[in-house]
Design a protein around this motif. Sequence first.
Motif, PDB file in Angstrom:
ATOM      1  N   LEU A  53      41.623   5.393  47.857  1.00  0.00           N
ATOM      2  CA  LEU A  53      40.497   5.059  46.966  1.00  0.00           C
ATOM      3  C   LEU A  53      39.902   3.612  47.170  1.00  0.00           C
ATOM      4  O   LEU A  53      40.653   3.028  48.224  1.00  0.00           O
ATOM      5  CB  LEU A  53      41.365   4.722  45.865  1.00  0.00           C
ATOM      6  N   THR A  54      38.905   3.176  46.916  1.00  0.00           N
ATOM      7  CA  THR A  54      38.622   1.936  48.183  1.00  0.00           C
ATOM      8  C   THR A  54      38.952   1.029  47.208  1.00  0.00           C
ATOM      9  O   THR A  54      39.775   1.123  46.049  1.00  0.00           O
ATOM     10  CB  THR A  54      36.766   1.988  47.300  1.00  0.00           C
ATOM     11  N   THR A  72      37.136  -1.388  45.587  1.00  0.00           N
ATOM     12  CA  THR A  72      37.105  -1.741  44.638  1.00  0.00           C
ATOM     13  C   THR A  72      37.746  -0.193  43.048  1.00  0.00           C
ATOM     14  O   THR A  72      37.613  -1.004  41.747  1.00  0.00           O
ATOM     15  CB  THR A  72      35.416  -1.722  44.635  1.00  0.00           C
ATOM     16  N   GLN A  73      37.776   0.687  43.164  1.00  0.00           N
ATOM     17  CA  GLN A  73      38.316   1.453  43.044  1.00  0.00           C
ATOM     18  C   GLN A  73      40.161   1.192  42.229  1.00  0.00           C
ATOM     19  O   GLN A  73      40.886   1.582  41.332  1.00  0.00           O
ATOM     20  CB  GLN A  73      38.216   2.714  43.601  1.00  0.00           C
ATOM     21  N   GLN A  74      40.325   0.936  43.236  1.00  0.00           N
ATOM     22  CA  GLN A  74      41.922   0.248  43.465  1.00  0.00           C
ATOM     23  C   GLN A  74      42.045  -0.907  42.195  1.00  0.00           C
ATOM     24  O   GLN A  74      42.915  -0.943  41.422  1.00  0.00           O
ATOM     25  CB  GLN A  74      42.597   0.845  44.236  1.00  0.00           C
ATOM     26  N   LYS A  75      40.925  -1.658  42.429  1.00  0.00           N
ATOM     27  CA  LYS A  75      40.845  -3.273  42.298  1.00  0.00           C
ATOM     28  C   LYS A  75      40.759  -2.663  39.828  1.00  0.00           C
ATOM     29  O   LYS A  75      41.285  -2.988  39.114  1.00  0.00           O
ATOM     30  CB  LYS A  75      40.192  -3.864  42.096  1.00  0.00           C
ATOM     31  N   ALA A  76      40.251  -1.787  39.683  1.00  0.00           N
ATOM     32  CA  ALA A  76      39.432  -0.955  38.740  1.00  0.00           C
ATOM     33  C   ALA A  76      41.206  -0.353  37.895  1.00  0.00           C
ATOM     34  O   ALA A  76      41.234  -0.730  36.441  1.00  0.00           O
ATOM     35  CB  ALA A  76      38.033  -0.054  38.979  1.00  0.00           C
ATOM     36  N   THR A  77      41.358   0.182  38.354  1.00  0.00           N
ATOM     37  CA  THR A  77      42.052   1.175  38.254  1.00  0.00           C
ATOM     38  C   THR A  77      43.770   0.420  37.855  1.00  0.00           C
ATOM     39  O   THR A  77      44.078   0.239  36.114  1.00  0.00           O
ATOM     40  CB  THR A  77      43.270   2.580  39.660  1.00  0.00           C
TER      41      THR A  77
END
Length: 89
Positions: A2-3, A5-10
């Motif tokens: 995951l990028t 940004t994706q990790q932060k959203a998760t």
Amino acid sequence: MLTATQQKATAAGHHHDVAEWSLIADALAPDSIPAEILASAIDPMNALLRDLSVLTGWRTVEITPDIEVTYGSRAYGLLAYRLKIVIRP
């Protein structure tokens, strides 16, 4: 992988879920909503028990918020056997 940004959203989604579950747990805690409902049901019953205790000349019989029965502020389980027979719940 995951990028960032994706990790932060998760992570934000998981944080939101935990916050929601914490609110539910707080609402269902023994000293929360169920306790308020129970207290509103026990109070009128205790008022009746107080009146009946006065009429009979007995010590006050009461139901605590923990659903313990007391006689003269003493737990039912601690009363003498002969007295338990007289005031069976």
